[in-house]
Design a protein around this motif. Structure first.
Motif, PDB file in Angstrom:
ATOM      1  N   PHE A  98       0.921  -1.157  -0.027  1.00  0.00           N
ATOM      2  CA  PHE A  98      -0.209   0.110   0.025  1.00  0.00           C
ATOM      3  C   PHE A  98       0.727   1.180  -0.119  1.00  0.00           C
ATOM      4  CE2 PHE A  98      -3.370  -2.907   0.915  1.00  0.00           C
ATOM      5  CZ  PHE A  98      -4.511  -2.291   0.254  1.00  0.00           C
ATOM      6  N   SER A  99       2.125   1.145   0.390  1.00  0.00           N
ATOM      7  CA  SER A  99       3.085   2.329   0.340  1.00  0.00           C
ATOM      8  C   SER A  99       3.289   2.173  -1.231  1.00  0.00           C
ATOM      9  CB  SER A  99       4.234   1.877   1.118  1.00  0.00           C
ATOM     10  OG  SER A  99       4.000   2.033   2.502  1.00  0.00           O
ATOM     11  N   GLN A 100       3.681   1.378  -1.836  1.00  0.00           N
ATOM     12  CA  GLN A 100       3.926   1.302  -3.070  1.00  0.00           C
ATOM     13  C   GLN A 100       2.869   2.013  -4.121  1.00  0.00           C
ATOM     14  OE1 GLN A 100       4.133  -2.057  -5.953  1.00  0.00           O
ATOM     15  NE2 GLN A 100       6.352  -1.387  -5.894  1.00  0.00           N
ATOM     16  N   LEU A 101       1.399   1.795  -3.641  1.00  0.00           N
ATOM     17  CA  LEU A 101       0.503   2.179  -4.323  1.00  0.00           C
ATOM     18  C   LEU A 101       0.179   3.712  -3.962  1.00  0.00           C
ATOM     19  CD1 LEU A 101      -2.495   1.636  -5.951  1.00  0.00           C
ATOM     20  CD2 LEU A 101      -3.447   1.006  -3.652  1.00  0.00           C
ATOM     21  N   PHE A 153      -1.093  14.404  -3.586  1.00  0.00           N
ATOM     22  CA  PHE A 153      -1.093  14.021  -1.929  1.00  0.00           C
ATOM     23  C   PHE A 153      -2.476  13.806  -1.623  1.00  0.00           C
ATOM     24  CE2 PHE A 153      -1.721  14.899   2.490  1.00  0.00           C
ATOM     25  CZ  PHE A 153      -0.811  14.125   3.064  1.00  0.00           C
ATOM     26  N   LEU A 154      -3.622  14.542  -1.934  1.00  0.00           N
ATOM     27  CA  LEU A 154      -4.832  14.497  -1.562  1.00  0.00           C
ATOM     28  C   LEU A 154      -5.409  13.084  -2.200  1.00  0.00           C
ATOM     29  CD1 LEU A 154      -7.249  15.798   0.181  1.00  0.00           C
ATOM     30  CD2 LEU A 154      -7.738  16.985  -1.942  1.00  0.00           C
ATOM     31  N   ASP A 155      -5.396  13.156  -3.538  1.00  0.00           N
ATOM     32  CA  ASP A 155      -5.806  12.090  -4.014  1.00  0.00           C
ATOM     33  C   ASP A 155      -5.243  10.695  -3.789  1.00  0.00           C
ATOM     34  OD1 ASP A 155      -7.199  13.976  -5.648  1.00  0.00           O
ATOM     35  OD2 ASP A 155      -6.264  13.186  -7.604  1.00  0.00           O
ATOM     36  N   SER A 156      -3.931  10.545  -3.504  1.00  0.00           N
ATOM     37  CA  SER A 156      -3.370   9.360  -3.096  1.00  0.00           C
ATOM     38  C   SER A 156      -3.953   8.994  -1.521  1.00  0.00           C
ATOM     39  CB  SER A 156      -1.926   9.500  -3.049  1.00  0.00           C
ATOM     40  OG  SER A 156      -1.349  10.529  -2.530  1.00  0.00           O
TER      41      SER A 156
END
Length: 314
Positions: A98-101, A153-156
């Motif tokens: 999930f970090s990669q995602l 940042f917000l979207d991710s």
């Protein structure tokens, strides 16, 4: 399915690009060369823009950030892909996945918005050349950069928070070579309809919003260029946009093919080919596109090499 029947996984298994040991080694060699070229090309572009004062313009300010995003892109996806091509165990922990995602969505969204900012910069330079120094001020350039990173940042964060609430029951095998939204959603035993709609809205708004700005900018540029009487003037105007337009076409073409369509049409083979292109190949292509087709970059490289060479000889 009820949460009581679900299993909280501690890791996932990435199927990868191939199960053949021989093909895996060949792909490892190819991707390693691409990765090294990407790292050297993008890092070199950032360093060159920083060292040469004549490249301290809005256009190259944006280009340095594009190189930074491509460099980051390569380091998020490619190292794990290279590792998995040589190992039989292709595990990735839940947190790492999930970090990669997260970084994948963050960098991809930011790059989309950055490319639209670069298109607007070219629009002002060609359609309003006398107002260019005033319009493309340092303040506006920084605002566009911070806005791009902020939206990314917000979207991710929203996407990853929503997807981290999914539960996985029967399998933890991801049919892809990295942690992407479609193959992770395919594993979930909970209803993903709302999350799919949310992802489609976020991805669609980013892609179509930035594409609208890009298309509008280039339609205005085309209209202005066609009014130029001299052939050399038209050629010069087109040459300033050619690199950016080529980079936009390659980047957006693969993204639209992959994401702006229903999740049910997800195809393991086709999506892997497209994903390899925009996660591994494009970060290598961008510095080549912007350097080989750009006389300013070539001249700046010669100036920097001559200056650094003369310092070494002193």
């Amino acid at each position: 399915m009820d949460r009581r029947n679900s299993t909280d996984v501690s890791h996932f298994v990435l199927v990868g690009l191939t199960g053949s040991e021989g093909l895996g080694r060949a792909l490892f060699t190819l991707f390693l060369l691409i990765y090294l070229t990407s790292v050297l090309g993008n890092a070199g572009m950032i360093l060159l823009i920083r060292l040469d004062l004549q490249l301290h313009t809005p256009m190259y300010f944006f280009l340095s950030h594009l190189s930074f995003l491509d460099l980051s892109y390569s380091n998020v996806i490619t190292p794990k892909t290279l590792e998995n091509l040589l190992t039989s165990t292709k595990h990735i922990s839940y947190v790492s996945c999930f970090s990669q995602l997260y970084f994948f969505i963050f960098l991809g969204t930011t790059e989309c918005l950055l490319l639209s900012s670069m298109a607007y910069d070219r629009y002002v330079a060609i359609c309003k050349p006398l107002h260019y120094p005033v319009v493309m001020s340092s303040r506006l350039c920084c605002s566009l950069i911070f806005g791009s990173y902020g939206k990314g940042f917000l979207d991710s964060v929203i996407n990853v928070l929503c997807m981290s609430r999914l539960h996985f029951c029967d399998s933890n095998i991801i049919h892809h070579f990295f942690c992407d939204t479609s193959p992770i959603l395919a594993l979930s035993c909970t209803d993903t309809h709302d999350i799919e709609i949310m992802i489609f809205i976020f991805a669609g708004s980013t892609l179509m919003g930035s594409l609208t700005i890009i298309c509008g900018s280039y339609l205005s540029i085309l209209s202005t260029v066609l009014k130029i009487s001299s052939t050399s003037g038209r050629r010069k105007a087109f040459s300033t946009c050619a690199s950016h337009l080529l980079g936009v076409t390659v980047f957006y073409g693969t993204l639209i093919f992959t994401y702006l369509r229903p999740q049910k049409s997800y195809s393991f083979g086709k999506d892997q080919v497209a994903s390899v292109f925009y996660t591994i190949v494009i970060p290598m292509l961008n510095p080549l596109i912007y350097s080989l087709r750009n006389q300013d970059v070539k001249k700046a490289l010669i100036r920097v090499l001559q200056r650094e060479g003369s310092r070494l000889l002193q």
